[in-house]
Design an enzyme around this catalytic site. Sequence first.
Site, PDB file in Angstrom:
ATOM      1  CD  GLU A 105      16.463 -29.998 -17.093  1.00 20.35           C
ATOM      2  OE1 GLU A 105      16.503 -29.181 -16.424  1.00 20.35           O
ATOM      3  OE2 GLU A 105      17.547 -30.673 -17.471  1.00 20.35           O
ATOM      4  CB  CYS A 118      31.769 -25.991  -7.966  1.00 25.21           C
ATOM      5  SG  CYS A 118      31.980 -24.361  -7.691  1.00 25.21           S
ATOM      6  CB  CYS A 120      39.458 -25.634  -4.559  1.00 23.81           C
ATOM      7  SG  CYS A 120      37.931 -24.581  -4.222  1.00 23.81           S
ATOM      8  CB  CYS A 175      38.675 -27.157  -9.165  1.00 22.17           C
ATOM      9  SG  CYS A 175      37.403 -25.855 -10.321  1.00 22.17           S
ATOM     10  CB  CYS A 216      38.197 -20.003  -9.671  1.00 17.90           C
ATOM     11  SG  CYS A 216      36.603 -19.817  -8.482  1.00 17.90           S
TER      12      CYS A 216
END
Length: 340
Positions: free
Chosen positions: A34, A189, A196, A199, A205
């Site tokens: 991270e 995305c 899309c 998606c 969306c």
Amino acid sequence: MSEFATQLIAWQRQHGRHDLPWQVQDPYRIWLSEIMLQQTQVSTVIPYYQRFLATFPSLSTLALASEEEVLALWSGLGYYARGRNLHRAAQQILTQHQGEFPQQYDAILALPGIGRSTAAAICALAFHERRAILDGNVKRILARYCGIAGEPNLPSTEAQLWQHAEALLPQQDIATYTQAVMDFGATLCTRNRPQCESCPLAGTCFAKRNQQVAALPTPRRRPALPQRQTFFLLFLHQGEILLQQNPSKGLWGGLWLPPQTDDLEAFLTENRLGTGAALAPLQHTFTHFRLHIQPILFKYHPGALPGTWRPLSSALHSAIPTPLRQLLLRLPKEVTMPTA
DNA sequence: AACTCGGGGCT
DNA sequence: AGCCCAGAGTT
């Protein structure tokens, strides 16, 4: 459970990434990944992560190392405060948490280099605690899915994004969901040309339904890059180079560099130095300015300036910034053929 | 709220 | 050449 989370979790199981080296049940490795991944892409991080983990396989080996060793492994990755904070955090965990990575959000958040989003990511991925993250991926996904305009870094925009991030959390499968939003943002995305057509969220969306996909998130406007100039003074003697350590705060904090000046004439006069040979200049672009570096080669000046002499091969394995590494790698050719 | 802090990948 | 990226710390 929200349609948003349900669809993403299903998408993750089928299309997400499952072979990243930090996808393990080990808070130390998750934490390390991270930190390295802050403002840094996965493909860039992987080789650094592997080298780092091979050298410091456990939290205690990291805590017992010197900052110098840590920064040497961070060399080239950038944002060196991350490496210094990582090292400090490891020492704190050793002394304040008996060497065991803390499991409480507040204790994790209190560690240096860990903010709200990173603390939540560790809680969710390592301890399956229900926490919302808000990294670049989530900001982009939510700006589109929820239709949030405004530059994502503005406090008012960020507050809205955090609110939606919390509201859309699933009641279970939090680790899978957290990995899902990151993988979904990184592979589907995406900022440019999102897929899309593939998606699972296209039906609900906001951006897709209102033909705003290309307009969201609102792009940040940035001022033109200021230009700065510096001279790197390269002193070489019997295969060694003179280096000085930067102060621990500020640009390239704690890293090793040759003597530097932005006023060559004054520097040469003050230190009673003769003229050197100009090598090929190089440019280095930071987030907020562009640095023009003019290296000047001096062949033999022992004791002329303070610093530490290091063999060139050793310098290449030290905590040095990328432009110095590039310079050292091409030095053999330049020494035999200075440009001016 | 604005500023500081790297380097690289992608277009 | 410009944009952004698994952001946090400082002021």
